[in-house]
Design a protein around this motif. Structure first.
Motif, PDB file in Angstrom:
ATOM      1  N   ASP A  24      -3.666  34.592  59.642  1.00  0.00           N
ATOM      2  CA  ASP A  24      -4.381  35.455  59.095  1.00  0.00           C
ATOM      3  C   ASP A  24      -4.013  35.659  57.356  1.00  0.00           C
ATOM      4  O   ASP A  24      -4.607  35.748  56.377  1.00  0.00           O
ATOM      5  N   ARG A  27      -5.155  31.903  55.656  1.00  0.00           N
ATOM      6  CA  ARG A  27      -6.422  31.742  55.720  1.00  0.00           C
ATOM      7  C   ARG A  27      -7.197  31.298  54.322  1.00  0.00           C
ATOM      8  O   ARG A  27      -7.810  30.059  54.388  1.00  0.00           O
ATOM      9  N   ASP A  28      -7.027  31.914  53.348  1.00  0.00           N
ATOM     10  CA  ASP A  28      -7.592  31.947  52.321  1.00  0.00           C
ATOM     11  C   ASP A  28      -6.454  31.028  51.174  1.00  0.00           C
ATOM     12  O   ASP A  28      -7.042  31.219  49.959  1.00  0.00           O
ATOM     13  N   HIS A  29      -5.339  30.831  51.453  1.00  0.00           N
ATOM     14  CA  HIS A  29      -4.587  30.295  50.332  1.00  0.00           C
ATOM     15  C   HIS A  29      -4.832  29.455  49.577  1.00  0.00           C
ATOM     16  O   HIS A  29      -4.711  29.162  48.413  1.00  0.00           O
ATOM     17  N   ALA A  31      -7.778  28.511  48.448  1.00  0.00           N
ATOM     18  CA  ALA A  31      -8.690  28.982  47.185  1.00  0.00           C
ATOM     19  C   ALA A  31      -7.988  29.192  46.112  1.00  0.00           C
ATOM     20  O   ALA A  31      -8.410  29.206  44.969  1.00  0.00           O
ATOM     21  N   GLY A  32      -6.720  29.777  46.221  1.00  0.00           N
ATOM     22  CA  GLY A  32      -5.876  30.090  44.997  1.00  0.00           C
ATOM     23  C   GLY A  32      -4.519  29.216  44.742  1.00  0.00           C
ATOM     24  O   GLY A  32      -4.146  29.448  43.799  1.00  0.00           O
ATOM     25  N   ARG A  37      -4.994  21.821  46.429  1.00  0.00           N
ATOM     26  CA  ARG A  37      -6.471  21.143  46.472  1.00  0.00           C
ATOM     27  C   ARG A  37      -6.310  19.916  45.860  1.00  0.00           C
ATOM     28  O   ARG A  37      -7.139  18.931  46.436  1.00  0.00           O
ATOM     29  N   ARG A  64      -5.751  25.281  59.132  1.00  0.00           N
ATOM     30  CA  ARG A  64      -6.385  25.528  58.002  1.00  0.00           C
ATOM     31  C   ARG A  64      -6.355  24.288  57.109  1.00  0.00           C
ATOM     32  O   ARG A  64      -7.521  24.034  56.500  1.00  0.00           O
ATOM     33  N   HIS A  68      -9.918  21.964  56.058  1.00  0.00           N
ATOM     34  CA  HIS A  68     -10.235  21.583  54.733  1.00  0.00           C
ATOM     35  C   HIS A  68     -10.619  20.196  54.735  1.00  0.00           C
ATOM     36  O   HIS A  68     -11.500  19.932  54.120  1.00  0.00           O
ATOM     37  N   GLU A  92     -10.528  28.973  65.747  1.00  0.00           N
ATOM     38  CA  GLU A  92     -10.834  29.109  64.154  1.00  0.00           C
ATOM     39  C   GLU A  92     -11.810  27.733  63.664  1.00  0.00           C
ATOM     40  O   GLU A  92     -12.492  27.930  62.665  1.00  0.00           O
TER      41      GLU A  92
END
Length: 216
Positions: A24, A27-29, A31-32, A37, A64, A68, A92
Motif C-alpha cells: 500500500d 504502490r505509487d512510488h 510515479a514520483g 523509471r 510493483r 511495471h 495485485e
C-alpha cells in the motif's frame, strides 16, 4: 526450514508481516521517481534489443516492479522468499507469474532468462554470502543477458525494529558501488552503466543502480 540461515528466516518473517502495508505504501512510488523509471526503461530496452525473452524480478516483493516491466512489454516472472508478498503480488498483478523461492537457489534453468533484476533485494544478505547471490544471478541469465541492481549506497548495517506500521527484526546492508562492481565481475558479469543519485526524503542514503551484461 532445515539448515536455513537465520537471516533468511528473519527476512521472510518480516516481509510476511508487513506485506500488505508495504504494498500500500509503495504502490505509487514509481510515479514520483523518474530515476527509477529511467533505469527500468533502459533495462527493458536492452532486453528487447537482445531479442527479448523471460525476465526475472528477483526478490519481487508485492510485484510493483514486475507489473511495471510487464507494462513495458516484458515477459516477467517474479520470485520472492515471502509467501505473504507473493500472495499480494498475485492478487495485485494477476497477469504476471509469481513464485515463492530464494535468490540463493532460483527456480530457473541455466541461461533461462534474457534479463534479471534485483531491486533492493540483495540488501538483507550478509556480506559473506553476497557472492553466492551474484553467481546465481549469472547462472540464470543467458550469455548477452542483462542484469540490473538497485541498492542503498553506503557501508553500514541498519537494524530495523519498526517499519511499515509493524514491529519487526530486520537488518539491511547498504552497498558500496565499488564492491558491487567487483562482485559482478567475479560472477562473470560486465558492468555497463551506473547511476548514483542523492537521497530524497524520507530516504536516508544515496541510491545506486548498476547495469551489467553476462559475457557472450
Amino acid at each position: 526450514m532445515t539448515d536455513e540461515p537465520a537471516d533468511v528466516t528473519a527476512t521472510r518473517l518480516a516481509y510476511d508481516t508487513v506485506a500488505q502495508d508495504y504494498a500500500d505504501l509503495l504502490r505509487d512510488h514509481l510515479a514520483g521517481s523518474e530515476f527509477d523509471r529511467a533505469m527500468l526503461g533502459v533495462f527493458a530496452e536492452q532486453v528487447a534489443r537482445g531479442g527479448g525473452g523471460p525476465v526475472g524480478d528477483l526478490g519481487c516483493g508485492p510485484g510493483r516492479i514486475a507489473g511495471h516491466l510487464a507494462g513495458l512489454g516484458l515477459e516477467v516472472v517474479g520470485v520472492d522468499l515471502s509467501p505473504g508478498m507473493i500472495e499480494v503480488a498475485r492478487r495485485e498483478h494477476p497477469a504476471v507469474r509469481f513464485e515463492v523461492g530464494t535468490m540463493a537457489a532460483l527456480p530457473f534453468a541455466d541461461g533461462a532468462l534474457a534479463g534479471a533484476l534485483a531491486w533492493y533485494s540483495v540488501i538483507h544478505t550478509p556480506d559473506e554470502r553476497q557472492g553466492e547471490l551474484y553467481a546465481e544471478f549469472a547462472r540464470v541469465v543467458r550469455p548477452g543477458g542483462i542484469l540490473l541492481l538497485a541498492f542503498q549506497v553506503g557501508e553500514d548495517v541498519v537494524h530495523l525494529t519498526h517499519a511499515y506500521g509493524h514491529d519487526l527484526d530486520l537488518h539491511t546492508r547498504r552497498q558500496h558501488p565499488d564492491r558491487v562492481r567487483e562482485r559482478l565481475v567475479e560472477a562473470g558479469l560486465t558492468p555497463t552503466a551506473e547511476l548514483i543519485r542523492q537521497a530524497v526524503p524520507p530516504e536516508k542514503s544515496p541510491q545506486g543502480y548498476v547495469l551489467a551484461q553476462r559475457a557472450v
